[in-house]
Design a protein around this motif. Structure first.
Motif, PDB file in Angstrom:
ATOM      1  N   ALA A   1      -1.337  15.234   8.428  1.00 33.24           N
ATOM      2  CA  ALA A   1      -1.937  16.559   8.214  1.00 33.24           C
ATOM      3  C   ALA A   1      -3.147  16.743   9.132  1.00 33.24           C
ATOM      4  N   ASP A   2      -3.414  17.990   9.483  1.00 35.43           N
ATOM      5  CA  ASP A   2      -4.545  18.272  10.366  1.00 35.43           C
ATOM      6  C   ASP A   2      -5.853  18.409   9.568  1.00 35.43           C
ATOM      7  N   ALA A   3      -6.937  18.565  10.307  1.00 35.43           N
ATOM      8  CA  ALA A   3      -8.271  18.613   9.699  1.00 35.43           C
ATOM      9  C   ALA A   3      -8.407  19.756   8.702  1.00 35.43           C
ATOM     10  N   ASP A   4      -7.826  20.911   9.005  1.00 28.00           N
ATOM     11  CA  ASP A   4      -7.915  22.046   8.079  1.00 28.00           C
ATOM     12  C   ASP A   4      -7.218  21.748   6.762  1.00 28.00           C
ATOM     13  N   ALA A   5      -6.060  21.095   6.827  1.00 32.21           N
ATOM     14  CA  ALA A   5      -5.305  20.789   5.610  1.00 32.21           C
ATOM     15  C   ALA A   5      -6.053  19.821   4.715  1.00 32.21           C
ATOM     16  N   ILE A   6      -6.706  18.830   5.317  1.00 28.37           N
ATOM     17  CA  ILE A   6      -7.390  17.830   4.491  1.00 28.37           C
ATOM     18  C   ILE A   6      -8.820  18.226   4.160  1.00 28.37           C
ATOM     19  N   ARG A   7      -9.261  19.353   4.648  1.00 25.47           N
ATOM     20  CA  ARG A   7     -10.573  19.885   4.264  1.00 25.47           C
ATOM     21  C   ARG A   7     -10.505  20.543   2.885  1.00 25.47           C
ATOM     22  N   ASP A   8      -9.315  21.018   2.510  1.00 27.00           N
ATOM     23  CA  ASP A   8      -9.102  21.648   1.209  1.00 27.00           C
ATOM     24  C   ASP A   8      -9.533  20.682   0.104  1.00 27.00           C
ATOM     25  N   THR A   9     -10.446  21.121  -0.719  1.00 22.79           N
ATOM     26  CA  THR A   9     -10.985  20.285  -1.801  1.00 22.79           C
ATOM     27  C   THR A   9      -9.887  19.691  -2.682  1.00 22.79           C
ATOM     28  N   ALA A  10      -8.848  20.472  -2.954  1.00 25.35           N
ATOM     29  CA  ALA A  10      -7.763  19.998  -3.813  1.00 25.35           C
ATOM     30  C   ALA A  10      -7.004  18.834  -3.177  1.00 25.35           C
ATOM     31  N   VAL A  11      -7.080  18.702  -1.868  1.00 23.05           N
ATOM     32  CA  VAL A  11      -6.425  17.614  -1.138  1.00 23.05           C
ATOM     33  C   VAL A  11      -7.430  16.501  -0.841  1.00 23.05           C
ATOM     34  N   ALA A  12      -8.583  16.880  -0.336  1.00 22.19           N
ATOM     35  CA  ALA A  12      -9.573  15.900   0.122  1.00 22.19           C
ATOM     36  C   ALA A  12     -10.001  14.943  -0.980  1.00 22.19           C
ATOM     37  N   GLN A  13     -10.244  15.467  -2.156  1.00 25.31           N
ATOM     38  CA  GLN A  13     -10.783  14.611  -3.208  1.00 25.31           C
ATOM     39  C   GLN A  13      -9.805  13.509  -3.635  1.00 25.31           C
ATOM     40  N   PRO A  14      -8.544  13.825  -3.966  1.00 25.93           N
ATOM     41  CA  PRO A  14      -7.634  12.729  -4.311  1.00 25.93           C
ATOM     42  C   PRO A  14      -7.354  11.801  -3.129  1.00 25.93           C
ATOM     43  N   LEU A  15      -7.339  12.364  -1.933  1.00 22.99           N
ATOM     44  CA  LEU A  15      -7.097  11.552  -0.744  1.00 22.99           C
ATOM     45  C   LEU A  15      -8.206  10.519  -0.548  1.00 22.99           C
ATOM     46  N   ALA A  26       0.815  -1.214   0.000  1.00 25.55           N
ATOM     47  CA  ALA A  26       0.000   0.000   0.000  1.00 25.55           C
ATOM     48  C   ALA A  26       0.850   1.266   0.000  1.00 25.55           C
ATOM     49  N   ALA A  27       1.881   1.312   0.812  1.00 24.76           N
ATOM     50  CA  ALA A  27       2.725   2.513   0.867  1.00 24.76           C
ATOM     51  C   ALA A  27       3.381   2.778  -0.483  1.00 24.76           C
ATOM     52  N   ASP A  28       3.794   1.726  -1.166  1.00 25.74           N
ATOM     53  CA  ASP A  28       4.398   1.889  -2.497  1.00 25.74           C
ATOM     54  C   ASP A  28       3.376   2.408  -3.501  1.00 25.74           C
ATOM     55  N   ARG A  29       2.166   1.895  -3.444  1.00 25.99           N
ATOM     56  CA  ARG A  29       1.116   2.366  -4.358  1.00 25.99           C
ATOM     57  C   ARG A  29       0.819   3.840  -4.112  1.00 25.99           C
ATOM     58  N   VAL A  30       0.688   4.214  -2.839  1.00 28.84           N
ATOM     59  CA  VAL A  30       0.393   5.597  -2.491  1.00 28.84           C
ATOM     60  C   VAL A  30       1.542   6.508  -2.909  1.00 28.84           C
ATOM     61  N   ALA A  31       2.769   6.061  -2.742  1.00 31.35           N
ATOM     62  CA  ALA A  31       3.926   6.856  -3.168  1.00 31.35           C
ATOM     63  C   ALA A  31       3.916   7.065  -4.682  1.00 31.35           C
ATOM     64  N   ALA A  32       3.597   6.024  -5.429  1.00 30.75           N
ATOM     65  CA  ALA A  32       3.542   6.144  -6.896  1.00 30.75           C
ATOM     66  C   ALA A  32       2.413   7.083  -7.311  1.00 30.75           C
ATOM     67  N   TRP A  33       1.255   6.947  -6.685  1.00 26.19           N
ATOM     68  CA  TRP A  33       0.130   7.838  -6.995  1.00 26.19           C
ATOM     69  C   TRP A  33       0.496   9.282  -6.655  1.00 26.19           C
ATOM     70  N   SER A  34       1.149   9.467  -5.514  1.00 25.07           N
ATOM     71  CA  SER A  34       1.551  10.813  -5.086  1.00 25.07           C
ATOM     72  C   SER A  34       2.473  11.455  -6.106  1.00 25.07           C
ATOM     73  N   ASP A  38       1.390  14.795  -1.943  1.00 26.30           N
ATOM     74  CA  ASP A  38       1.869  13.812  -0.982  1.00 26.30           C
ATOM     75  C   ASP A  38       0.696  13.214  -0.206  1.00 26.30           C
ATOM     76  N   LEU A  39       0.099  12.199  -0.778  1.00 27.37           N
ATOM     77  CA  LEU A  39      -1.072  11.561  -0.190  1.00 27.37           C
ATOM     78  C   LEU A  39      -0.771  10.939   1.168  1.00 27.37           C
ATOM     79  N   ALA A  40       0.420  10.365   1.327  1.00 28.29           N
ATOM     80  CA  ALA A  40       0.778   9.759   2.610  1.00 28.29           C
ATOM     81  C   ALA A  40       0.818  10.814   3.709  1.00 28.29           C
ATOM     82  N   HIS A  41       1.408  11.954   3.432  1.00 28.51           N
ATOM     83  CA  HIS A  41       1.451  13.034   4.424  1.00 28.51           C
ATOM     84  C   HIS A  41       0.037  13.474   4.794  1.00 28.51           C
ATOM     85  N   TYR A  42      -0.763  13.788   3.787  1.00 27.91           N
ATOM     86  CA  TYR A  42      -2.112  14.285   4.069  1.00 27.91           C
ATOM     87  C   TYR A  42      -2.988  13.230   4.747  1.00 27.91           C
ATOM     88  N   GLY A  43      -2.756  11.986   4.447  1.00 27.87           N
ATOM     89  CA  GLY A  43      -3.569  10.923   5.029  1.00 27.87           C
ATOM     90  C   GLY A  43      -3.117  10.436   6.386  1.00 27.87           C
TER      91      GLY A  43
END
Length: 126
Positions: free
Chosen positions: A48-62, A26-34, A40-45
């Motif tokens: 990252a705090d609630a405010d950071a992952i509320r951002d539509t540009a982050v939340a949707q791919p996450l 899973a970590a390898d897949r997420v790194a490749a997708w990122s 950086d999906l791993a960081h945001y997932g």
């Protein structure tokens, strides 16, 4: 019949991707997708705090990435009798149903999320 329903934006919580990254590969897949989408999906997932992952540009791919990981943890996509998604979850469902490749789904949702974030910044919304 097993039906998978993928959630829409708002289902994300800080750290919710952490247990999924412990699954083999899973970590390898997420790194490749990122790398592919420039986010950086791993960081945001995980950290990252609630405010950071509320951002539509982050939340949707996450959310799409998390949905793809959770579906793969259940086994082959052929085990699902049906898939559906709410809002951005429709993109997850399309990838699980092999309408879109995982990479195409993540690329599309990254572009979609950035566009929606840009549009939302024009007028204050709630």
């Amino acid at each position: 019949m097993l039906v998978l329903v993928a959630p829409g934006q708002g289902a994300q919580t800080p750290g919710f991707l952490t247990p999924w990254l412990e699954l083999p590969g899973a970590a390898d897949r997420v790194a490749a997708w990122s790398d592919a989408i420039g986010l950086d999906l791993a960081h945001y997932g995980t950290t990252a705090d609630a405010d950071a992952i509320r951002d539509t540009a982050v939340a949707q791919p996450l959310l799409v990435a998390a949905g793809l990981l959770s579906a793969s943890a259940l086994g082959s996509t052929s085990v699902f009798g049906a898939v559906a998604g709410h809002s951005v979850g429709e993109i997850t469902a399309a990838a699980i149903a092999d309408v879109l490749s995982e990479e195409d789904a993540l690329s599309f949702v990254r572009t979609r999320g950035l566009g929606m974030a840009e549009a939302a910044a024009v007028t204050e919304t709630g």
